[in-house]
Design a protein around this motif. Structure first.
Motif, short mmCIF file in Angstrom:
data_model
loop_
_atom_site.label_atom_id
_atom_site.label_comp_id
_atom_site.label_asym_id
_atom_site.label_seq_id
_atom_site.Cartn_x
_atom_site.Cartn_y
_atom_site.Cartn_z
N SER A 191 0.71 -1.10 0.01
CA SER A 191 0.01 0.13 -0.04
C SER A 191 0.97 1.27 0.08
O SER A 191 0.62 2.11 -0.66
CB SER A 191 -1.03 -0.03 1.11
N SER A 192 1.88 1.26 0.92
CA SER A 192 2.60 2.58 0.81
C SER A 192 3.52 2.46 -0.47
O SER A 192 3.85 3.70 -0.79
CB SER A 192 3.84 2.32 2.13
N THR A 193 4.10 1.37 -0.70
CA THR A 193 4.83 1.77 -2.13
C THR A 193 4.11 2.29 -3.26
O THR A 193 4.68 3.00 -3.82
CB THR A 193 5.44 0.25 -2.31
N LEU A 194 2.68 1.87 -3.31
CA LEU A 194 1.97 2.18 -4.42
C LEU A 194 1.65 3.72 -4.17
O LEU A 194 1.52 4.45 -5.27
CB LEU A 194 0.61 1.57 -4.70
N ALA A 195 1.34 4.25 -3.16
CA ALA A 195 1.24 5.59 -2.91
C ALA A 195 2.30 6.31 -3.17
O ALA A 195 2.48 7.55 -3.64
CB ALA A 195 0.66 6.00 -1.40
N ASN A 196 3.60 5.75 -2.80
CA ASN A 196 5.00 6.66 -2.99
C ASN A 196 5.27 6.61 -4.53
O ASN A 196 5.92 7.84 -4.86
CB ASN A 196 6.13 5.89 -1.99
N PHE A 197 4.82 5.74 -5.09
CA PHE A 197 5.15 5.55 -6.63
C PHE A 197 4.53 6.88 -7.17
O PHE A 197 5.15 7.38 -7.92
CB PHE A 197 4.39 4.36 -7.23
#
Length: 207
Positions: A191-197
């Motif tokens: 979830s965090s990786t996708l938002a940071n992307f």
């Protein structure tokens, strides 16, 4: 280790799978994270025991430039904070290749660095583009890395009708990180990786 697949049928199947994900009704998704740049949802994957994630946000740029920053090529490594190396192993044509890339450790290295070998394909979709991929069991695994596996994943990028200089970017990701990992750590990281992307991509497009 598998031989390289025939690219045309794999590309066609991959595109059809992503379009199928794109048609899943809103009621089947459960929100996982919301930031100013993107919203992330998830639903149980039909490919493995984890989740299929959907991410969506508006990006202030034209479709072609956004997709050039996402697909395999010179831009991606410059801005994607998770990706540490990337090389093109085979090229079928300008829109179709096999790439190997590595990712950094995550969550204070609870998730160790990973390596992926992905078939990647970029094609037109409606007024925009779809860039998609799937992992292959190909090539030797580098020492000190765990080989992860991306089940069918991809990014739809289409111009907003009233603001063609802005694009709606929608991603579908289902990554099997493999190794001995608690599922809760994987879910938090995804979830965090996708938002940071999205935030990393937006910064890169402004430079």
């Amino acid at each position: 280790m598998d031989l390289l697949p025939n690219s045309a049928p794999l590309a066609r199947k991959l595109r059809n799978t992503l379009i199928q994900y794109h048609s899943v009704g809103d009621g089947e998704w459960r929100m996982a994270k919301k930031t100013k740049d993107a919203t992330v949802w998830r639903k149980p994957s039909e490919e493995f025991s984890g989740y299929l994630y959907k991410a969506q946000g508006v990006v202030e740029d034209v479709t072609n430039r956004i997709v050039d920053h996402i697909r395999p090529g010179p831009y991606r490594l410059d801005w994607d904070s998770l990706m540490t190396t990337m090389d093109i192993m085979e090229t079928f044509d300008e829109n179709c290749c096999v790439m190997r890339y590595t990712t950094a450790g995550q969550l204070w290295n609870i998730i160790a660095p990973r390596e992926f070998v992905d078939f990647s394909y970029t094609t037109s979709y409606e007024d925009g583009l779809l860039t998609c991929g799937i992992s292959l069991d190909y090539g030797e695994v580098r020492p000190n890395f765990v080989r992860g596996f991306n089940h069918p994943c991809g990014w739809f990028c289409v111009p907003l009708k009233d603001y063609p200089s802005h694009s709606l970017l929608t991603g579908y990701i289902q990554t099997e990180l493999r190794g001995m990992l608690p599922q809760s750590a994987v879910d938090t990281a995804m979830s965090s990786t996708l938002a940071n992307f999205y935030s990393d991509l937006k910064k890169a497009l402004k430079t």
